[in-house]
Design a protein around this motif. Sequence first.
Motif, PDB file in Angstrom:
ATOM      1  N   LEU A 152       1.441   1.745  -3.551  1.00  0.00           N
ATOM      2  CA  LEU A 152       0.214   1.920  -4.348  1.00  0.00           C
ATOM      3  C   LEU A 152      -0.344   3.326  -4.199  1.00  0.00           C
ATOM      4  N   VAL A 153      -0.227   3.861  -2.992  1.00  0.00           N
ATOM      5  CA  VAL A 153      -0.758   5.193  -2.746  1.00  0.00           C
ATOM      6  C   VAL A 153      -0.084   6.204  -3.675  1.00  0.00           C
ATOM      7  N   ARG A 178      -9.061  11.276 -15.153  1.00  0.00           N
ATOM      8  CA  ARG A 178      -8.913  11.288 -13.700  1.00  0.00           C
ATOM      9  C   ARG A 178      -8.189  12.549 -13.242  1.00  0.00           C
ATOM     10  N   ASP A 179      -8.469  13.625 -13.902  1.00  0.00           N
ATOM     11  CA  ASP A 179      -7.806  14.888 -13.613  1.00  0.00           C
ATOM     12  C   ASP A 179      -8.893  15.919 -13.314  1.00  0.00           C
ATOM     13  N   ALA A 229      -2.758   8.834 -14.681  1.00  0.00           N
ATOM     14  CA  ALA A 229      -3.485   8.123 -15.729  1.00  0.00           C
ATOM     15  C   ALA A 229      -3.490   8.930 -17.017  1.00  0.00           C
ATOM     16  N   SER A 230      -3.183  10.217 -16.899  1.00  0.00           N
ATOM     17  CA  SER A 230      -3.214  11.038 -18.101  1.00  0.00           C
ATOM     18  C   SER A 230      -2.194  12.151 -17.982  1.00  0.00           C
ATOM     19  N   ARG A 253      -5.932   0.114  -6.268  1.00  0.00           N
ATOM     20  CA  ARG A 253      -6.320   1.262  -5.458  1.00  0.00           C
ATOM     21  C   ARG A 253      -7.215   0.823  -4.309  1.00  0.00           C
ATOM     22  N   PRO A 259       0.820  -1.218   0.000  1.00  0.00           N
ATOM     23  CA  PRO A 259       0.000   0.000   0.000  1.00  0.00           C
ATOM     24  C   PRO A 259       0.850   1.263   0.000  1.00  0.00           C
ATOM     25  N   ALA A 301      -5.218  -0.856  -1.628  1.00  0.00           N
ATOM     26  CA  ALA A 301      -4.474   0.117  -0.837  1.00  0.00           C
ATOM     27  C   ALA A 301      -5.405   0.890   0.081  1.00  0.00           C
ATOM     28  N   SER A 359      -6.106  11.324  -1.548  1.00  0.00           N
ATOM     29  CA  SER A 359      -4.924  11.401  -2.399  1.00  0.00           C
ATOM     30  C   SER A 359      -4.776  10.124  -3.225  1.00  0.00           C
ATOM     31  N   LEU A 360      -5.147   8.994  -2.629  1.00  0.00           N
ATOM     32  CA  LEU A 360      -5.086   7.729  -3.369  1.00  0.00           C
ATOM     33  C   LEU A 360      -5.979   7.775  -4.603  1.00  0.00           C
ATOM     34  N   TYR A 361      -7.167   8.382  -4.439  1.00  0.00           N
ATOM     35  CA  TYR A 361      -8.096   8.430  -5.565  1.00  0.00           C
ATOM     36  C   TYR A 361      -7.982   9.724  -6.355  1.00  0.00           C
ATOM     37  N   ARG A 362      -6.960  10.492  -6.051  1.00  0.00           N
ATOM     38  CA  ARG A 362      -6.696  11.748  -6.744  1.00  0.00           C
ATOM     39  C   ARG A 362      -7.844  12.740  -6.617  1.00  0.00           C
ATOM     40  N   ASP A 374      -0.831   6.785  -8.505  1.00  0.00           N
ATOM     41  CA  ASP A 374      -1.549   7.733  -9.347  1.00  0.00           C
ATOM     42  C   ASP A 374      -0.820   9.058  -9.472  1.00  0.00           C
TER      43      ASP A 374
END
Lengths: 468, 471
Positions: A305-306, B32-33, A314-315, B231, A302, B234, B284-287, A309
């Motif tokens: 993983l954190v 995802r932005d 992703a972009s 994700r 983890p 985590a 923050s993990l999921y932005r 992103d």
Amino acid sequence: MKQIPDHSPDRFERRWLAESIRLLEAGRGPLADADAVRASRRAGGEFEDRVLVRALVLGEREGLLDALRDWRGFERLGLLIVALLALLSGFGMALGVLGDGTRPVNVVWALGGLLGLHLFGLLIWLIGMSLGGRDAGGLLGKGWQWLARRLARSASSILLGRARTDFLASAGLNRWALAAVTHLVWLLALLGAFVGMVLLFMLRGYQFTWETTILSGDFFAGLVAGLGWLPGMLGLEVPDVQTVQASGVGIVASEDARRAWAQWLLGCVLVYGVVPRGLLWAGCQTWFRRKRAALTLDLGLPGYLVLSDRLMPASERIGVTDPDHSASARGSSRQTHLPGVGAPTIVGIELRPERAWPPAIASGVIDGGRVDDRLQRKDALARLAAMPPARLLLACDARLSPDRGSLGLIGEMSACAADCRIWLVDGAAPDNARLGHWMEGLAGLGFEPGQIISGEEQALKWLAHGDE
Amino acid sequence: MAMSDKMPSAVRIALVGHTNTGKTSLMRTLTRDGRFGEVSSRPSTTRHVEGARLIADNEALVELYDTPGMEDPVALLEQIDALVDAARQSGESLDGPASIARFLELPEAEGRFEQEAKVLRQMLASDAGLFVVDARDPVLAKHRDELALLGRCARPLLPILNFVRDPEANEPAWRDALARLGLHAVIRFDTVAPERDGERVLYGKLATLLDAYRPAFEKLIASREREALARRGAGVHLIAEMLIDVAACRLRVEADASELASAIEGVNQRVRSREQACVDALLSLYRFGRDDVETGLLPLIEGRWEDDLFNPETLRTMGVKLGGGAAAGAAAGLGLDLMVGGLSLGVATAIGALAGGGWQTLRHYGDRLRGKLAGHQELTVDDAILRLLALRALDLLSALEARGHAAMTPFKQAAEASADWREGLLPPSIASARAHPEWSGLFGTMALEPEREAVVGALATELGKLGAAGA
Ligand SMILES: Nc1nc2c(ncn2[C@@H]2O[C@H](COP(=O)(O)OP(=O)(O)OP(=O)(O)O)[C@@H](O)[C@H]2O)c(=O)[nH]1
Ligand SMILES: [Mg+2]
């Protein structure tokens, strides 16, 4: 990023650093890493590369990189101390086993004293390794790690030490590291003993003997010959049967016999002690080095993983590829109105098909129809231009977004009437956020707020009678 | 960046549609932005073309382009039809793309129709278009004219029905109208709360439309699914960390009222900021940003007086510690003894045993025993608070999983999630954490032992099952 002075960390050390940072963040919460993330994204590469770059930048800032360099020193120092101790105790062992030469040396006891502990330790090590176990690598290796840990007292050093042990252990490598040290220490101890023996044999005169109460002399002869076979292959002397038999009976003063015994003892220590430990050390060390270089971070943790992103978004934005040039604000084009005298007219602009049309209009009011597509627009405009009405009511759907096309049409139509009002159908719905946008858009066309009506009754009343 | 050189042939997709239908929102969700472009409820917000690359496994696979909304398609189509007619009269026949190209050379393409021209230019430069529809709108002539204009660009077009969850959505009417225009592949995709497999369906349909790029889309799908799983793993782990931190917390308090009150106050604060830290980490993990969630205050902790000095788990860990640690230490000591020639057999062994961890455990247990005898009490956090923490965090996790990056209204964290948080069995990992005050990071640093990590892992697995069952 600052220039990293001397000896920048190698791949393994950078992974080790990343593991330390992960542990640090697990305990203390995430570090402020905006610049580190930026540097890592700039560097690019696979996810692991990016994690390593981030760790390097953070490690530098948090002082872990310096601690890592210190750690190298501690390890060397620890190894040096252990090695010195080993050499000395090997030497001491030789001294203890051979004595000061006043008494004859019991060859079997001497050999046992010199090799027994080492062989016993080797057996334990083999059993430990075959049973597995996270830290099964030999006690001496542990002693060395313990010593290094004693030397490294700062919080960063302790963290690094833990990270290293855990990281290596996660791939079962810690035991190989410990094993390599254990074998090295034994190698040095046995070398110390060997050198000590050579010195003692050179400078002192020893008598050799063996003793037994129940065993036969032939047994000892066989033992000596058997053990001496391998050293004999290397060209070392082995006492012959007569010498062995004679040594059991009494002290043999012959110089040849003494040299043969001495060489036999040295040969045994060399072949059964120094050589196997040396080979094992080299083997473990090579294996450990190879495996360590191939050891990668467990990116499924983890803690990593954190980061995924943020380090590997992703972009990625490309930016504006076709910029806006219409600096000219959409000017409020106040229309000039035709002096209409025709009958009041109602027109429905872009209304929902499910909405009934026309509404309940008074007699004398002309239904201008629904206007949606190109033809309808043309027809309606032509009719209005041919006979401009005194009052024109334009019904618009307030739930739609007011766009340039609709507003343009409204502008054109309203120009064909002496007086024009807008009826925002469904504009009274309380949750309609678009009402405000309609107001703005219509204001841009020159409509006053009073010219915009949202109630049906009020709108139709104005159409039939005008402002009273 | 180097990526563009490596993959020059990323598939280009233009996001087109009427104004205010959610093109920029869709862009935000797919990339995802949450800060891409400008999103607003007013029309004609976006006035330029702006792109973003979708990256999977370090490879740029798709380029998306956000375009201005089309606003006056009726007049534009009329003008282009006039162009075609005029050309026909001079004996030239213009097909769709040629007529669009001819229009783009006119001064109107820089003036009155600048926005529409940008859309058409981008459409011609793309491999396909996503036609974003506000499904609440009726199907009007302007929408049909838009589709006609886009159709003339001769690029595959995939309609996306946005706002489908809205009660006012006219989904059948739109499907029917689109089918009449030959657009049978239609996707429902709510940009604010996309369905669980929304992206997979979207990319899958695009792969069908653009067969040459199928591998790229499949790669993207696989990678996005892998990322989502990771994700989630985590996220659950972060929650487990928090729960262990709070469950393990144990405070020795004098039995005097004022000290008691301040101790409880202290714990309250720590637990709250620990929850906030967990929320931040999840965001923050999921932005997402801090303003994406409204944290409801945790109810106050009353604290729990616990007398578990002799509970089986405490004793068991004592035994394990003494057994394991001391044995290893003693063995190390034995090694030392052997090294120094058996001089001190016994002394070093004993020292080794204490160094191996036995000593700390002994001292720790002794301290607690002494405190008990001196009339001190030990404060821990109620089970009910732990349950609530778990529920709220899991709630947030599933909200974040389902949340598109286009969402503008913050998620509200429940103050009291549901009625059942007071009951139910707590997982066994919580019980074992109770016996390990040194595992709590609530007051200062925790001991990051492998055993703690194992318990956190076990709890995470348990929570993962819970969340999956709820979803
Ligand atoms: N509830 C809800 N709101 C949405 C959804 N998609 C977009 N919106 C809202 O719709 C409004 C317009 O969204 P934008 O993304 O700016 O639309 P656009 O198509 O880019 O608009 P322009 O750039 O002005 O042409 C914003 O207020 C969004 O928050 C959705 O799926 N559900
Ligand atoms: Mg936009």
